[in-house]
Design an enzyme around this catalytic site. Sequence first.
Site, PDB file in Angstrom:
ATOM      1  N   GLN A  76      -4.213  -1.297   9.517  1.00  0.00           N
ATOM      2  CA  GLN A  76      -4.729  -3.238   8.993  1.00  0.00           C
ATOM      3  C   GLN A  76      -5.769  -4.112   9.787  1.00  0.00           C
ATOM      4  O   GLN A  76      -4.362  -4.096  11.248  1.00  0.00           O
ATOM      5  CB  GLN A  76      -2.514  -2.975   8.497  1.00  0.00           C
ATOM      6  CG  GLN A  76      -2.761  -4.723   7.444  1.00  0.00           C
ATOM      7  CD  GLN A  76      -3.463  -4.630   6.546  1.00  0.00           C
ATOM      8  OE1 GLN A  76      -3.575  -3.395   5.663  1.00  0.00           O
ATOM      9  NE2 GLN A  76      -4.078  -5.476   5.780  1.00  0.00           N
ATOM     10  N   ASP A 120     -11.235   2.907   4.053  1.00  0.00           N
ATOM     11  CA  ASP A 120     -11.108   1.045   3.942  1.00  0.00           C
ATOM     12  C   ASP A 120     -12.924   0.839   3.761  1.00  0.00           C
ATOM     13  O   ASP A 120     -13.332  -0.108   3.401  1.00  0.00           O
ATOM     14  CB  ASP A 120     -10.923   0.429   4.828  1.00  0.00           C
ATOM     15  CG  ASP A 120      -9.529  -0.078   4.806  1.00  0.00           C
ATOM     16  OD1 ASP A 120      -8.645  -0.422   3.785  1.00  0.00           O
ATOM     17  OD2 ASP A 120      -8.438  -0.511   6.082  1.00  0.00           O
ATOM     18  N   LYS A 137       0.652  -1.452  -0.088  1.00  0.00           N
ATOM     19  CA  LYS A 137      -0.090   0.237  -0.031  1.00  0.00           C
ATOM     20  C   LYS A 137       0.472   1.389  -0.316  1.00  0.00           C
ATOM     21  O   LYS A 137       0.230   2.382  -0.378  1.00  0.00           O
ATOM     22  CB  LYS A 137      -1.477   0.409   1.337  1.00  0.00           C
ATOM     23  CG  LYS A 137      -2.117  -0.748   0.922  1.00  0.00           C
ATOM     24  CD  LYS A 137      -2.855  -1.444   2.437  1.00  0.00           C
ATOM     25  CE  LYS A 137      -3.951  -1.982   2.063  1.00  0.00           C
ATOM     26  NZ  LYS A 137      -4.919  -2.673   3.672  1.00  0.00           N
TER      27      LYS A 137
END
Length: 294
Positions: A97, A120, A53
């Site tokens: 994460q 997200d 990422k």
Amino acid sequence: MPTIIDGKKTSAEIKNEIAARVKEIKAAGGKVPHLAAVLVGNDGASQTYVGAKVKACEFVGFESTLVKLEDNVSEEALLKTVEEINENPDIDGLIVQLPLPKHISVEKVTAKIKPEKDVDGFTPANVGRMALNWPTYVAATPYGIVELLKRYEIETSGKHCVVIGRSHIVGSPMSILMARNDYPGNSTVTLTHSRTKNLKEIVKTADILIVAIGKPEFVTADMVKEGAVVIDVGIHRIEDASKKNGFRLIGDVKFDEVSAKSSAITPVPGGVGPMTIASLLYNTLLSAERKVYP
Ligand code: GUN
């Protein structure tokens, strides 16, 4: 021969489009999009994902910040980190994460993320907005699938879409997105899961089949209607002595035999997987340009 829905190529195209937009923003003296990622502990897969990422941010010209916290960090300290990033006006997107260590509540941490920065698309506010078909950040995998259907001009209106798997991050949102009054969407959706009876009979009636069950090569040719569009979300490592690294990747769909019956299909690897990072970058750009929460 089916159309091979190429996620690697499509993801590269999206990244190039985003990079071009960043150049325009920079040329106009605007704010460079900035993504912050919080990584807790030393999980190997999570380290790889977060690393990818950050690298993708560099590729498109975004700024990125990686916050690494120890495996034994307290929930309180993690929540404080999230709050600090929430309040940092320079940061447009924030991801924590997953998975998190067992002593930390995923719900508490997710709920702490400011919806405006939740690229997200995991917060209750943004999941709710998705269900209402309001502007939102759609989670990376569902957004990636929607974008593939769009860019390959797959007809979805009036089609029977069967989703296998009801996870919060793939199956459940896909069922909502495919049923909404939009394109892609307007499908008649059946969401199947571990308690579904006559799964094979239902799957056989699918015009569009989205498989996110997490079982290697679960879907075989005898389960698929001739001409179906097949989206395979699964990814599994299996040992293969003939490969240099000792393994190969397979999906939830038995590709060779199912592709022979399908009109279009995503391969594994190179299908849905590469799309997820493109989705995250896209959402971060939306945030920087205040497109979701003006
Ligand atoms: N772990 C696996 N997939 C994801 C994702 O899309 N976002 C975050 N934050 N963690 C993940």
